[in-house]
Write a protein that holds these residues in place. Structure first.
Motif, PDB file in Angstrom:
ATOM      1  N   PRO A  76      51.865 -10.669  74.162  1.00  0.00           N
ATOM      2  CA  PRO A  76      50.798 -10.798  73.160  1.00  0.00           C
ATOM      3  C   PRO A  76      51.079 -11.784  72.043  1.00  0.00           C
ATOM      4  CG  PRO A  76      52.120  -8.877  72.683  1.00  0.00           C
ATOM      5  CD  PRO A  76      52.698  -9.477  73.944  1.00  0.00           C
ATOM      6  N   VAL A  77      52.265 -12.413  72.045  1.00  0.00           N
ATOM      7  CA  VAL A  77      52.612 -13.343  70.976  1.00  0.00           C
ATOM      8  C   VAL A  77      53.031 -14.671  71.588  1.00  0.00           C
ATOM      9  CG1 VAL A  77      54.094 -13.800  68.994  1.00  0.00           C
ATOM     10  CG2 VAL A  77      53.380 -11.453  69.494  1.00  0.00           C
ATOM     11  N   VAL A  78      52.463 -15.757  71.070  1.00  0.00           N
ATOM     12  CA  VAL A  78      52.716 -17.099  71.601  1.00  0.00           C
ATOM     13  C   VAL A  78      53.073 -18.027  70.443  1.00  0.00           C
ATOM     14  CG1 VAL A  78      51.626 -19.108  72.719  1.00  0.00           C
ATOM     15  CG2 VAL A  78      51.251 -16.797  73.630  1.00  0.00           C
ATOM     16  N   VAL A  79      53.977 -18.956  70.715  1.00  0.00           N
ATOM     17  CA  VAL A  79      54.347 -19.979  69.739  1.00  0.00           C
ATOM     18  C   VAL A  79      53.897 -21.336  70.252  1.00  0.00           C
ATOM     19  CG1 VAL A  79      56.264 -21.166  68.585  1.00  0.00           C
ATOM     20  CG2 VAL A  79      56.337 -18.681  68.905  1.00  0.00           C
ATOM     21  N   VAL A 139      48.946 -14.474  67.591  1.00  0.00           N
ATOM     22  CA  VAL A 139      49.168 -13.052  67.838  1.00  0.00           C
ATOM     23  C   VAL A 139      47.877 -12.428  68.352  1.00  0.00           C
ATOM     24  CG1 VAL A 139      49.932 -10.877  66.835  1.00  0.00           C
ATOM     25  CG2 VAL A 139      50.821 -13.033  65.924  1.00  0.00           C
ATOM     26  N   ALA A 140      47.956 -11.765  69.499  1.00  0.00           N
ATOM     27  CA  ALA A 140      46.777 -11.126  70.068  1.00  0.00           C
ATOM     28  C   ALA A 140      46.285 -10.007  69.159  1.00  0.00           C
ATOM     29  CB  ALA A 140      47.091 -10.578  71.455  1.00  0.00           C
ATOM     30  N   SER A 141      44.978  -9.946  68.987  1.00  0.00           N
ATOM     31  CA  SER A 141      44.400  -8.918  68.121  1.00  0.00           C
ATOM     32  C   SER A 141      44.729  -7.515  68.617  1.00  0.00           C
ATOM     33  CB  SER A 141      42.881  -9.095  68.025  1.00  0.00           C
ATOM     34  OG  SER A 141      42.268  -8.937  69.296  1.00  0.00           O
ATOM     35  N   GLU A 145      43.059 -11.362  56.607  1.00  0.00           N
ATOM     36  CA  GLU A 145      44.071 -10.639  55.834  1.00  0.00           C
ATOM     37  C   GLU A 145      45.227 -10.207  56.733  1.00  0.00           C
ATOM     38  OE1 GLU A 145      42.396  -7.503  53.523  1.00  0.00           O
ATOM     39  OE2 GLU A 145      40.816  -8.777  52.673  1.00  0.00           O
ATOM     40  N   SER A 146      44.919  -9.833  57.966  1.00  0.00           N
ATOM     41  CA  SER A 146      45.973  -9.462  58.914  1.00  0.00           C
ATOM     42  C   SER A 146      46.904 -10.638  59.165  1.00  0.00           C
ATOM     43  CB  SER A 146      45.358  -8.994  60.238  1.00  0.00           C
ATOM     44  OG  SER A 146      44.499  -7.892  60.060  1.00  0.00           O
ATOM     45  N   ALA A 147      46.316 -11.806  59.400  1.00  0.00           N
ATOM     46  CA  ALA A 147      47.126 -13.008  59.632  1.00  0.00           C
ATOM     47  C   ALA A 147      47.987 -13.325  58.418  1.00  0.00           C
ATOM     48  CB  ALA A 147      46.217 -14.193  59.964  1.00  0.00           C
ATOM     49  N   ASP A 148      47.419 -13.156  57.228  1.00  0.00           N
ATOM     50  CA  ASP A 148      48.162 -13.470  56.015  1.00  0.00           C
ATOM     51  C   ASP A 148      49.318 -12.492  55.806  1.00  0.00           C
ATOM     52  OD1 ASP A 148      48.357 -15.163  53.626  1.00  0.00           O
ATOM     53  OD2 ASP A 148      47.882 -13.330  52.544  1.00  0.00           O
TER      54      ASP A 148
END
Length: 253
Positions: free
Chosen positions: A214-217, A36-38, A131-134
């Motif tokens: 902005p989101v990649v899998v 996920v792009a910041s 923390e954002s990622a979590d």
């Protein structure tokens, strides 16, 4: 492995649930990694700001004046003040501001963005990207690792590439030390920063301009049977380049 961008992510607003936005558009699978792009993480967390919020201190005035003299362009001391407030250290003052952020990342201008900011002047990096990622990972219905990414330049090379700012659900690095190469020699120093490599891979398909992806899998990639490590940002006492830069002065030819 397969790498693809999640289509149709809308303009993100403060308070938006990124996990929900993703799962409305794609079914994640076990073994996926979500990158996920910041930019959208910061927007969801309300990390936009205006220059008026950063009245310039004498130190900011000094930095802006020097950078303006070097570049031949007027520099806004309020921007320099924003960089100061988002940094724990100014490692280089000229010909640009190279700083250490509060979570350990080193980059130009504390990673503050002046593009894709919506109605605001500035987009600040997430305060605590791990923390954002979590938080994103915890809100997903499928338990997959999440990496928060950004782009930045590199010493000794032209151009920018994707890097990881925060991660959850996987180690930052694969530690090859103690394993052996094809000739039977024991590896002594190799630690592979897989979160950075995944971030760069994501950048290839997400783009840098107005792509709106902005989101990649990353799918069908495996960490493998290796030891893991969460050491990504070098400790100051072992970062010899950083120590050298502290004593370096910019000299104009």
């Amino acid at each position: 492995m397969n790498v693809f961008a999640v289509p149709g992510i809308p303009e993100v607003e403060p308070g938006d649930d990124i996990a929900e936005l993703v799962e409305e558009r794609i079914d994640l699978e076990p073994g996926d990694v979500l990158l996920v792009a910041s930019t959208i993480v910061s927007k969801a967390e309300g990390r936009t700001a205006n220059l008026a919020e950063f009245p310039a201190s004498p130190r900011a005035e000094e930095l802006a004046d020097r950078l303006g003299e070097i570049s031949g362009e007027e520099k806004d001391p309020r921007f320099a003040q924003a960089v100061l407030e988002e940094s724990t250290e100014i490692i280089m003052e000229a010909p640009f501001l190279l700083t250490s952020t509060r979570f350990g990342h080193i980059g130009v201008n504390a990673g503050i963005d002046r593009s894709n900011t919506g109605d605001a002047d500035l987009l600040l990096l997430p305060k605590r990207p791990n923390e954002s990622a979590d938080r994103i990972r915890s809100a997903l219905s499928q338990d997959v690792p999440v990496v928060v990414t950004d782009t930045c330049g590199r010493p000794f090379r032209h151009g920018q590439r994707g890097v990881a700012l925060g991660w959850a659900g996987m180690p930052a690095s694969r530690d090859w030390r103690g394993e052996r190469d094809r000739d039977g020699h024991e590896l002594e120093v190799t630690v592979e920063s897989v979160v950075d490599e995944l971030a760069s891979t994501a950048n290839l398909v997400s783009g840098e301009g107005d792509d709106g992806l902005p989101v990649v899998v990353v799918r069908d990639w495996e960490f493998g049977n290796h030891e893991g490590s969460d050491n990504l940002f070098r400790a100051v006492d072992g970062d010899f380049v950083r120590q050298a830069l502290r004593g370096w002065e910019f000299a104009r030819d």
